[in-house]
Design a protein around this motif. Structure first.
Motif, short mmCIF file in Angstrom:
data_model
loop_
_atom_site.label_atom_id
_atom_site.label_comp_id
_atom_site.label_asym_id
_atom_site.label_seq_id
_atom_site.Cartn_x
_atom_site.Cartn_y
_atom_site.Cartn_z
N GLY A 77 0.74 -1.24 0.00
CA GLY A 77 0.00 0.00 0.00
C GLY A 77 0.77 1.29 0.00
N PHE A 78 1.54 1.55 1.04
CA PHE A 78 1.94 2.92 1.30
C PHE A 78 3.45 3.13 1.43
N VAL A 79 4.25 2.10 1.18
CA VAL A 79 5.69 2.19 1.42
C VAL A 79 6.44 1.95 0.12
N ASP A 80 7.22 2.93 -0.31
CA ASP A 80 7.92 2.84 -1.60
C ASP A 80 8.85 1.64 -1.69
N ILE A 81 9.58 1.34 -0.61
CA ILE A 81 10.59 0.28 -0.68
C ILE A 81 9.97 -1.10 -0.87
N LEU A 82 8.67 -1.23 -0.66
CA LEU A 82 8.00 -2.52 -0.83
C LEU A 82 7.42 -2.70 -2.23
N LEU A 83 7.48 -1.66 -3.05
CA LEU A 83 6.91 -1.75 -4.40
C LEU A 83 7.68 -2.71 -5.28
N SER A 84 9.00 -2.66 -5.21
CA SER A 84 9.81 -3.55 -6.05
C SER A 84 9.62 -5.02 -5.67
N PRO A 85 9.71 -5.40 -4.39
CA PRO A 85 9.42 -6.79 -4.06
C PRO A 85 8.00 -7.22 -4.41
N TYR A 86 7.05 -6.31 -4.25
CA TYR A 86 5.67 -6.61 -4.65
C TYR A 86 5.60 -6.97 -6.13
N MET A 87 6.28 -6.20 -6.97
CA MET A 87 6.31 -6.48 -8.40
C MET A 87 6.90 -7.85 -8.69
N GLU A 88 8.00 -8.15 -8.02
CA GLU A 88 8.71 -9.40 -8.28
C GLU A 88 7.88 -10.61 -7.81
#
Length: 427
Positions: A77-88
């Protein structure tokens, strides 16, 4: 709410206080929620149907867990650093993911954002320098004031205004310290009314859902995490739709963005818009206000996309002038001051929550919370989300909250930062 996601399992990466909104909303729609976080005490872990003690950055462990649990969708949701692992994670599991590589790079790298905006004529500030240390030639070229920020930071951490060389040197080093790459950027300091706007994309078509003007009390600087009050409709909504919207949408389309949420932040000085940041997560979405004023919201769409691969059935049901709210939507933020304090008493929160105009209360801290001096930019304790029919109601509501709500230390001293006079909202 209807239970349209009943029987579906949703994994939420990250269990911070803000992610709790995703958990509550998904559960209300019938989904079985699992929160993954490295911290067993994370708020989201305590309210989800199931908790997974896994770091949001551990892609291998998350993928294995999703296979084991037969998860139907993944979201963050709200944390930039978790966007890349979410994508992967989504990529490896062949699950819906709206974020593209370019969308992520524009959202997390200031240089990529500025260069892409320049390419499409979307206005951004002039840049003087970016790197690890400032050379003498740069000092000679600078016209103060300037704004300094980490090259790859978020949440306004390490960012600030500099009026002279001494301030610039100190702030530049702070920005470098906050940057994962150890680099900072110096650009023109732009002025005017700060705003945050929110787009959704569905099958390559875009709609502007909201523009919120951000108002700061006199003890608050600009470009920081929390405005004292955010309000929509923006005073510039007509100007934006007539003069800027088409360029921004064209940029999104030509860069291959097709689905998801996109927010942009900037300033409007009465004559022109200047953007300084973009995001592709829920952090820019005032979803409760969108639901109250429009009848739909970005959080619902992102959860639906994670579980079905589709944001909405038909984007044409959403008006191209959706952001011209018929009512006034406000986020009233109350923040703590001081550097070595303990919250001893909170008064008035129940009275605020009982207001018929209040659609949501976000309570961040409770009695007993102690805070010292650290690198935290803001310390929110309560956000009141309200909707009013007209200007007079806005003023009455804000005055009421200002009067009723307060926070005290053990000596009976108020710990709240300055409260905003609602007259400022309509000047």
């Amino acid at each position: 709410m209807n239970k349209e996601f009943e029987g579906k399992k949703l994994l939420i990466i990250g269990g911070t206080k803000t992610e709790c909104d995703i958990v509550h909303y998904a559960k209300a729609k019938g989904a079985y929620t699992i929160v993954a976080d490295y911290d067993s005490e994370a708020p989201g872990m305590k309210i989800a149907d199931k908790a997974a003690l896994i770091s949001g950055k551990d892609v291998d462990a998350l993928v294995d867990y999703c296979k084991q649990e037969k998860v139907d969708g993944v979201i963050t949701g709200f944390v930039d650093i978790l966007l890349s692992p979410y994508m992967e994670v989504c990529k490896r599991l062949n699950l819906p993911c709206y974020i593209t590589d370019k969308m992520l790079s524009m959202s997390t790298n200031k240089v990529v954002f500025k260069e892409t905006c320049d390419k499409y004529g979307v206005p951004v500030p002039h840049t003087y320098f970016m790197g690890k240390s400032i050379d003498e030639d740069t000092f000679k070229r600078i016209n103060y004031p300037v704004f300094v920020k980490p090259l790859d930071g978020s949440g306004s951490r390490g960012a600030g205004v500099c009026n002279n060389e001494e301030e610039l040197c100190a702030k530049f080093q702070e920005a470098v310290d906050y940057s994962t790459r150890g680099e900072a950027i110096i650009e023109d300091y732009i002025t005017g009314r700060e705003f945050l706007l929110d787009y959704i994309a569905v099958n390559g078509e875009f709609r502007l859902l909201s523009i919120f003007d951000r108002f700061m009390a006199s003890d608050r600087g600009s470009a920081i995490n929390y405005s004292t009050i955010s309000m929509s409709p923006s005073k510039m909504v007509d100007y934006y739709l007539d003069n800027v919207n088409d360029r921004v949408v064209s940029m999104f389309k030509r860069e291959g963005f097709t689905d998801g949420v996109l927010f942009m932040q900037g300033y409007y000085d009465g004559k022109r818009v200047t953007f300084y940041e973009m995001g592709c997560r829920l952090g820019g979405s005032y979803f409760n206000h969108e639901q109250a004023c429009l009848g739909y919201n970005a959080m619902d769409m992102i959860i639906r996309f994670a579980l079905t691969g589709q944001m909405v059935d038909d984007i044409n049901t959403i008006s191209e002038e959706a952001a011209k709210y018929k009512k006034y939507a406000l986020d009233c933020n109350y923040l703590l001051k001081g550097t070595d304090e303990t919250v001893a008493l909170i008064v008035g929160m129940e009275e605020v929550e009982a207001m018929p105009e209040c659609i949501e209360i976000q309570k961040y801290r409770d009695v007993g919370y102690h805070y010292g001096k650290d690198r935290t930019v803001d310390r929110p304790i309560m956000v009141a989300e309200v909707v009013a029919d007209n200007k007079e109601e806005v003023k009455r509501i804000v005055n009421y909250i200002n009067r009723e709500f307060d926070v005290f230390n053990e000596y009976g001293e108020s710990l709240l930062m300055e409260k905003l006079d609602p007259e400022i909202l309509f000047q």
